[in-house]
Design a protein around this motif. Structure first.
Motif, short mmCIF file in Angstrom:
data_model
loop_
_atom_site.label_atom_id
_atom_site.label_comp_id
_atom_site.label_asym_id
_atom_site.label_seq_id
_atom_site.Cartn_x
_atom_site.Cartn_y
_atom_site.Cartn_z
N ALA A 1 2.11 2.02 -3.46
CA ALA A 1 1.06 2.61 -4.31
C ALA A 1 0.91 4.10 -4.02
CB ALA A 1 -0.26 1.89 -4.07
N VAL A 2 0.93 4.48 -2.76
CA VAL A 2 0.82 5.90 -2.38
C VAL A 2 2.05 6.65 -2.85
CG1 VAL A 2 0.70 7.51 -0.45
CG2 VAL A 2 -0.72 5.44 -0.46
N ALA B 1 4.06 5.94 -5.31
CA ALA B 1 4.08 6.04 -6.77
C ALA B 1 3.10 7.09 -7.27
CB ALA B 1 3.76 4.68 -7.39
N THR B 2 2.05 7.35 -6.50
CA THR B 2 1.13 8.43 -6.85
C THR B 2 1.83 9.78 -6.70
OG1 THR B 2 -0.76 7.12 -6.16
CG2 THR B 2 -1.09 9.49 -6.30
N ALA B 3 2.64 9.90 -5.65
CA ALA B 3 3.38 11.14 -5.41
C ALA B 3 4.58 11.26 -6.35
CB ALA B 3 3.84 11.20 -3.97
N ASP B 4 5.21 10.12 -6.68
CA ASP B 4 6.40 10.12 -7.54
C ASP B 4 6.31 8.96 -8.54
OD1 ASP B 4 8.86 10.16 -8.76
OD2 ASP B 4 10.02 9.84 -6.94
N PRO B 5 5.70 9.19 -9.69
CA PRO B 5 5.51 8.13 -10.69
C PRO B 5 6.81 7.52 -11.20
CG PRO B 5 4.14 10.03 -11.21
CD PRO B 5 5.06 10.44 -10.09
N ARG C 1 0.83 -1.21 0.00
CA ARG C 1 0.00 0.00 0.00
C ARG C 1 0.86 1.26 0.00
NH1 ARG C 1 -3.75 -2.79 4.35
NH2 ARG C 1 -5.10 -3.93 2.95
N SER D 1 6.08 1.06 -15.98
CA SER D 1 4.86 0.35 -16.34
C SER D 1 4.77 0.17 -17.85
CB SER D 1 3.63 1.08 -15.81
OG SER D 1 3.51 2.34 -16.42
#
Length: 79
Positions: A12-13, A15-19, A9, A24
């Protein structure tokens, strides 16, 4: 150090802040609903000659910068 689900989890958080933490690819993905070894597994169709067009095409993480993620997680935890 951390339970697996906590890291999942947190990644995931993060990666939202730093892609840039994740690499992918686009792929057609489904979830196995048949009894047996693959029940509940997420399956990506990577074939080019016979594509399951009925599956949704989504971004799928194929690798991550785990060292950078863990370093940032531990640094934030110690603050």
């Amino acid at each position: 150090l951390f339970p697996y689900t906590t890291l999942f989890r947190s990644m995931a958080v993060a990666a939202t802040a730093d892609p840039t933490l994740l690499k992918s690819v686009r792929g057609r993905v489904g979830v196995s609903t048949q009894d047996g070894l693959t029940l509940g597994m997420t399956i990506m169709d990577r074939r080019h000659h016979h594509v399951w067009t009925n599956l949704p095409e989504i971004n799928v993480a194929v690798s991550a910068d785990y060292a950078r993620f863990l370093h940032g997680l531990i640094e934030d935890f110690l603050k």
